[in-house]
Design a protein around this motif. Structure first.
Motif, short mmCIF file in Angstrom:
data_model
loop_
_atom_site.label_atom_id
_atom_site.label_comp_id
_atom_site.label_asym_id
_atom_site.label_seq_id
_atom_site.Cartn_x
_atom_site.Cartn_y
_atom_site.Cartn_z
N VAL A 61 0.87 -1.18 0.00
CA VAL A 61 0.00 0.00 0.00
C VAL A 61 0.90 1.23 0.00
N PRO A 62 0.79 2.09 -1.03
CA PRO A 62 1.69 3.24 -1.09
C PRO A 62 1.43 4.22 0.05
N HIS A 63 2.49 4.79 0.57
CA HIS A 63 2.48 5.80 1.63
C HIS A 63 1.90 5.26 2.94
N ALA A 64 1.85 3.96 3.13
CA ALA A 64 1.37 3.38 4.39
C ALA A 64 2.51 2.60 5.01
N TYR A 65 3.32 3.28 5.78
CA TYR A 65 4.44 2.62 6.41
C TYR A 65 4.76 3.32 7.72
N VAL A 66 5.45 2.60 8.57
CA VAL A 66 5.95 3.16 9.81
C VAL A 66 7.46 3.01 9.78
N PRO A 67 8.19 4.12 9.76
CA PRO A 67 9.65 3.99 9.72
C PRO A 67 10.16 3.37 11.01
N GLY A 68 11.18 2.58 10.89
CA GLY A 68 11.74 1.93 12.08
C GLY A 68 13.18 1.55 11.86
N SER A 69 13.83 1.26 12.94
CA SER A 69 15.22 0.81 12.85
C SER A 69 15.49 -0.11 14.03
N ILE A 70 16.57 -0.81 13.94
CA ILE A 70 16.97 -1.71 15.01
C ILE A 70 18.20 -1.10 15.67
N ALA A 71 18.20 -1.08 16.97
CA ALA A 71 19.32 -0.47 17.68
C ALA A 71 19.57 -1.22 18.99
N MET A 72 20.73 -0.99 19.52
CA MET A 72 21.07 -1.54 20.82
C MET A 72 21.67 -0.41 21.63
N SER A 73 21.21 -0.22 22.83
CA SER A 73 21.73 0.87 23.64
C SER A 73 22.78 0.37 24.61
N ILE A 74 23.79 1.20 24.78
CA ILE A 74 24.86 0.91 25.72
C ILE A 74 25.06 2.17 26.53
N ALA A 75 25.28 2.03 27.82
CA ALA A 75 25.50 3.19 28.69
C ALA A 75 26.71 3.98 28.20
N LYS A 76 26.66 5.29 28.41
CA LYS A 76 27.67 6.17 27.86
C LYS A 76 29.09 5.81 28.31
N HIS A 77 29.27 5.51 29.55
CA HIS A 77 30.62 5.22 30.06
C HIS A 77 30.80 3.73 30.34
N SER A 78 30.12 2.89 29.57
CA SER A 78 30.22 1.44 29.75
C SER A 78 31.60 0.95 29.29
N PRO A 79 32.19 0.02 30.03
CA PRO A 79 33.47 -0.52 29.60
C PRO A 79 33.36 -1.37 28.34
N TYR A 80 32.14 -1.78 27.99
CA TYR A 80 31.93 -2.63 26.80
C TYR A 80 31.75 -1.81 25.52
N ARG A 81 31.57 -0.51 25.66
CA ARG A 81 31.31 0.34 24.50
C ARG A 81 32.46 0.28 23.49
N GLY A 82 33.66 0.43 23.97
CA GLY A 82 34.83 0.37 23.09
C GLY A 82 34.99 -0.98 22.44
N LEU A 83 34.67 -2.04 23.18
CA LEU A 83 34.75 -3.39 22.64
C LEU A 83 33.76 -3.59 21.49
N PHE A 84 32.52 -3.10 21.68
CA PHE A 84 31.53 -3.20 20.61
C PHE A 84 31.96 -2.40 19.38
N LYS A 85 32.45 -1.18 19.59
CA LYS A 85 32.90 -0.36 18.46
C LYS A 85 34.03 -1.06 17.70
N TYR A 86 34.98 -1.58 18.44
CA TYR A 86 36.13 -2.24 17.82
C TYR A 86 35.69 -3.43 16.98
N ASN A 87 34.84 -4.28 17.55
CA ASN A 87 34.38 -5.47 16.81
C ASN A 87 33.51 -5.10 15.62
N LEU A 88 32.65 -4.11 15.75
CA LEU A 88 31.83 -3.68 14.61
C LEU A 88 32.68 -3.12 13.48
N GLN A 89 33.70 -2.33 13.84
CA GLN A 89 34.59 -1.80 12.81
C GLN A 89 35.33 -2.92 12.09
N ASN A 90 35.79 -3.91 12.84
CA ASN A 90 36.47 -5.05 12.22
C ASN A 90 35.53 -5.82 11.30
#
Length: 160
Positions: free
Chosen positions: A56-85
């Motif tokens: 159906v034209p023009h009948a959609y709901v925009p969406g995305s998939i995301a995962m949240s990580i706390a700003k100063h989480s020690p795992y944040r750098g690990l996730f960035k590194y692995n995603l870049q690789n």
């Protein structure tokens, strides 16, 4: 919203489809039934369907998939590194191709002509906003001017 849910969805909650494929199969088996699903989810199921759904034209709901990580989480750098690789080595591209193997044709943009009577209310609202802002500006200028004149009159120094 709660009333709509209670009246229309809650009575049929036990019979709702458990997967996108089940929902699409029910849509194909019943006449005059619609099913709302992600375009990517539907594109992967097209081979398993016995009908061809219509978007159906023009009948959609925009969406995305995301995962949240706390700003100063020690795992944040690990996730960035692995995603870049994974991005650098092409793993993310292969995962995308496996998850959504069918390439749907890109919809061409449909250009519609709009006459002046269609946009007249929008232009009227825009013009009214401009006029209101100019009126407020003039009022502010006159108030500041009056205050400055009062201060000048009160602080006059007489020289002998």
């Amino acid at each position: 919203m709660q009333q709509i849910y209670q009246r229309l969805i809650a009575p049929h909650e036990a019979t709702l489809p458990q997967s996108v494929l089940e929902g699409l199969q029910r849509m194909c088996s019943t006449h005059k039934r619609a099913y709302f699903a992600s375009l990517h989810g539907v594109s992967t199921m097209l081979a398993n369907m016995n009908c061809s759904p219509v978007v159906v034209p023009h009948a959609y709901v925009p969406g995305s998939i995301a995962m949240s990580i706390a700003k100063h989480s020690p795992y944040r750098g690990l996730f960035k590194y692995n995603l870049q690789n994974m991005r650098r080595t092409g793993v993310l591209e292969r995962l995308l191709q496996r998850a959504f193997p069918i390439h749907l044709p890109k919809n061409e943009m449909i250009v519609q002509s709009i006459d002046l009577t269609t946009i007249c209310p929008i232009l009227t609202l825009l013009g009214g906003g401009v006029l209101a802002s100019l009126l407020i500006l003039l009022i502010e200028i006159s108030v500041v001017d009056r205050r400055m004149n009062r201060q000048r009159r009160n602080h006059r120094v007489l020289w002998w």
